[in-house]
Design a protein around this motif. Sequence first.
Motif, short mmCIF file in Angstrom:
data_model
loop_
_atom_site.label_atom_id
_atom_site.label_comp_id
_atom_site.label_asym_id
_atom_site.label_seq_id
_atom_site.Cartn_x
_atom_site.Cartn_y
_atom_site.Cartn_z
N TRP A 62 0.83 -1.20 0.00
CA TRP A 62 0.00 0.00 0.00
C TRP A 62 0.87 1.26 0.00
CZ3 TRP A 62 -0.40 4.08 3.43
CH2 TRP A 62 -1.46 4.96 3.21
N MET A 63 1.95 1.25 0.80
CA MET A 63 2.84 2.41 0.85
C MET A 63 3.52 2.65 -0.49
SD MET A 63 4.45 1.86 4.68
CE MET A 63 5.63 3.16 4.55
N ASN A 64 3.95 1.59 -1.17
CA ASN A 64 4.56 1.74 -2.49
C ASN A 64 3.57 2.31 -3.50
OD1 ASN A 64 7.06 0.81 -1.70
ND2 ASN A 64 6.63 -1.31 -2.26
N SER A 65 2.35 1.79 -3.48
CA SER A 65 1.32 2.26 -4.40
C SER A 65 0.99 3.72 -4.13
CB SER A 65 0.07 1.40 -4.25
OG SER A 65 -0.99 1.93 -5.01
N THR A 66 0.86 4.07 -2.85
CA THR A 66 0.54 5.44 -2.48
C THR A 66 1.66 6.39 -2.86
OG1 THR A 66 -0.84 4.65 -0.68
CG2 THR A 66 -0.13 6.93 -0.55
N ALA A 67 2.90 5.98 -2.63
CA ALA A 67 4.05 6.82 -2.99
C ALA A 67 4.10 7.04 -4.50
CB ALA A 67 5.34 6.18 -2.50
N SER A 68 3.80 6.01 -5.28
CA SER A 68 3.78 6.17 -6.74
C SER A 68 2.70 7.16 -7.16
CB SER A 68 3.53 4.82 -7.42
OG SER A 68 4.60 3.95 -7.18
N GLN A 69 1.53 7.08 -6.54
CA GLN A 69 0.45 8.01 -6.88
C GLN A 69 0.79 9.44 -6.48
OE1 GLN A 69 -2.45 7.28 -8.63
NE2 GLN A 69 -2.49 9.50 -8.71
N VAL A 70 1.42 9.60 -5.32
CA VAL A 70 1.83 10.94 -4.88
C VAL A 70 2.86 11.51 -5.85
CG1 VAL A 70 3.07 12.19 -3.06
CG2 VAL A 70 1.24 10.61 -2.47
N ALA A 71 3.81 10.70 -6.28
CA ALA A 71 4.82 11.16 -7.23
C ALA A 71 4.17 11.57 -8.55
CB ALA A 71 5.87 10.08 -7.46
N ALA A 72 3.22 10.78 -9.04
CA ALA A 72 2.52 11.12 -10.28
C ALA A 72 1.73 12.40 -10.12
CB ALA A 72 1.61 9.97 -10.70
N ASP A 73 1.06 12.57 -8.97
CA ASP A 73 0.30 13.80 -8.72
C ASP A 73 1.22 15.01 -8.65
OD1 ASP A 73 -1.98 12.26 -8.65
OD2 ASP A 73 -2.19 12.30 -6.47
N ALA A 74 2.38 14.85 -8.03
CA ALA A 74 3.33 15.96 -7.94
C ALA A 74 3.85 16.35 -9.31
CB ALA A 74 4.49 15.58 -7.01
N LEU A 75 4.13 15.36 -10.15
CA LEU A 75 4.58 15.64 -11.51
C LEU A 75 3.50 16.39 -12.29
CD1 LEU A 75 6.66 15.30 -13.79
CD2 LEU A 75 5.59 13.10 -14.30
N PHE A 76 2.26 15.93 -12.18
CA PHE A 76 1.15 16.59 -12.86
C PHE A 76 1.00 18.03 -12.37
CE2 PHE A 76 -3.34 17.76 -13.16
CZ PHE A 76 -3.52 17.64 -14.52
N ALA A 77 1.11 18.24 -11.06
CA ALA A 77 0.98 19.58 -10.50
C ALA A 77 2.10 20.49 -11.02
CB ALA A 77 1.00 19.53 -8.98
N GLY A 78 3.30 19.97 -11.10
CA GLY A 78 4.42 20.75 -11.63
C GLY A 78 4.21 21.13 -13.09
N GLN A 79 3.71 20.19 -13.88
CA GLN A 79 3.43 20.47 -15.28
C GLN A 79 2.32 21.51 -15.41
OE1 GLN A 79 2.62 16.50 -16.60
NE2 GLN A 79 4.74 16.08 -17.14
N ALA A 80 1.30 21.41 -14.57
CA ALA A 80 0.21 22.39 -14.60
C ALA A 80 0.73 23.78 -14.23
CB ALA A 80 -0.91 21.96 -13.67
N ALA A 81 1.63 23.85 -13.26
CA ALA A 81 2.21 25.13 -12.86
C ALA A 81 3.03 25.72 -14.00
CB ALA A 81 3.07 24.95 -11.61
N ASP A 82 3.79 24.88 -14.70
CA ASP A 82 4.56 25.36 -15.85
C ASP A 82 3.65 25.91 -16.94
OD1 ASP A 82 6.88 24.62 -14.57
OD2 ASP A 82 7.14 22.75 -15.71
N ARG A 83 2.54 25.19 -17.20
CA ARG A 83 1.60 25.67 -18.23
C ARG A 83 0.97 26.99 -17.80
NH1 ARG A 83 0.37 20.18 -18.27
NH2 ARG A 83 -1.52 20.50 -17.05
N ALA A 84 0.62 27.12 -16.53
CA ALA A 84 0.02 28.37 -16.04
C ALA A 84 1.01 29.52 -16.16
CB ALA A 84 -0.43 28.19 -14.60
#
Length: 121
Positions: free
Chosen positions: A47-69
Amino acid sequence: MANPPVIPNLPPAPTRSDGPEDFTPKADAMMGALQPMVTAENALGAWMNSTASQVAADALFAGQAADRAEAVDTNVSEQVAAATAAANNAAASATAAESAQGSIGNLALIHSLTIGMMRRF
């Protein structure tokens, strides 16, 4: 996101001071609880590995959204600057046209106003 698996508490451990009537049942209960605890800990690790992977993907998406903004903000600022420059140029042309004499001056005024309006669109 699902809740993490719960790791069960272990039963009381036997001690050397327990008499034979207490030591054996406590030891049996402790040994019987170890395998389910290991299974729960493995599930928690997954569960921790899965959650960490999702958090990393969300962080990447947030960074990309910030760059686009940021890119949009820069583009808007550039467009505002270009529109301001076009308006200033149109105003200067209008002033020059107003000061010109006769029909040439009127034609220049109409031309500068038309150019200024076209740049807005």
